[in-house]
Design a protein around this motif. Structure first.
Motif, mmCIF file in Angstrom:
data_model
loop_
_atom_site.group_PDB
_atom_site.id
_atom_site.type_symbol
_atom_site.label_atom_id
_atom_site.label_comp_id
_atom_site.label_asym_id
_atom_site.label_seq_id
_atom_site.Cartn_x
_atom_site.Cartn_y
_atom_site.Cartn_z
ATOM 1 N N VAL A 8 5.097 5.168 2.079
ATOM 2 C CA VAL A 8 4.644 6.264 1.596
ATOM 3 C C VAL A 8 4.699 8.099 2.839
ATOM 4 N N ALA A 66 3.078 7.103 5.748
ATOM 5 C CA ALA A 66 1.399 7.784 6.017
ATOM 6 C C ALA A 66 1.632 7.630 7.274
ATOM 7 N N GLU A 108 -3.192 2.305 0.846
ATOM 8 C CA GLU A 108 -4.082 1.453 1.584
ATOM 9 C C GLU A 108 -3.052 0.667 0.877
ATOM 10 N N CYS A 109 -2.014 0.633 0.382
ATOM 11 C CA CYS A 109 -1.196 -0.430 -0.060
ATOM 12 C C CYS A 109 -0.818 -2.144 1.316
HETATM 13 S S1 SF4 Z 1 -1.654 0.917 3.933
HETATM 14 FE FE1 SF4 Z 1 0.658 1.341 3.355
HETATM 15 S S2 SF4 Z 1 0.661 3.062 2.391
HETATM 16 FE FE2 SF4 Z 1 -0.807 3.409 3.521
HETATM 17 S S3 SF4 Z 1 -0.012 3.240 6.224
HETATM 18 FE FE3 SF4 Z 1 -0.483 1.424 5.636
HETATM 19 S S4 SF4 Z 1 1.842 1.161 5.030
HETATM 20 FE FE4 SF4 Z 1 1.458 3.218 4.274
#
Ligand code: SF4
Ligand code: SF4
Length: 56
Positions: A19, A21, A40-41
């Motif tokens: 995404v 981020a 939060e992946c």
């Molecule tokens: S947990 Fe997933 S969405 Fe969040 S910063 Fe890391 S890769 Fe990107």
């Protein structure tokens, strides 16, 4: 997710976040996660070569 000062600025997480981020600007000491975008992946944490990303 939080990026700690262990970050070596390799850019891997920035390129692979689904995404977009994570940002890393010239002059930054480490990459930064925008918590309002992060889903939060956990992918960034799994691919960071120096384990700089922590669950927080
Ligand atoms: S947990 Fe997933 S969405 Fe969040 S910063 Fe890391 S890769 Fe990107
Ligand atoms: S993958 Fe790890 S070392 Fe590379 S920019 Fe992201 S947090 Fe920093």
């Amino acid at each position: 997710m939080v990026i700690t000062d262990k970050c070596i600025k390799c850019g891997k997480c920035v390129e692979n976040c689904p995404v977009a981020a994570i940002s890393l600007c010239k002059g930054d000491k480490q990459a930064h996660i925008d918590k309002s975008i992060c889903i939060e992946c956990g992918y960034c944490k799994s691919i960071c070569p120096v384990n700089a990303i922590e669950d927080k």
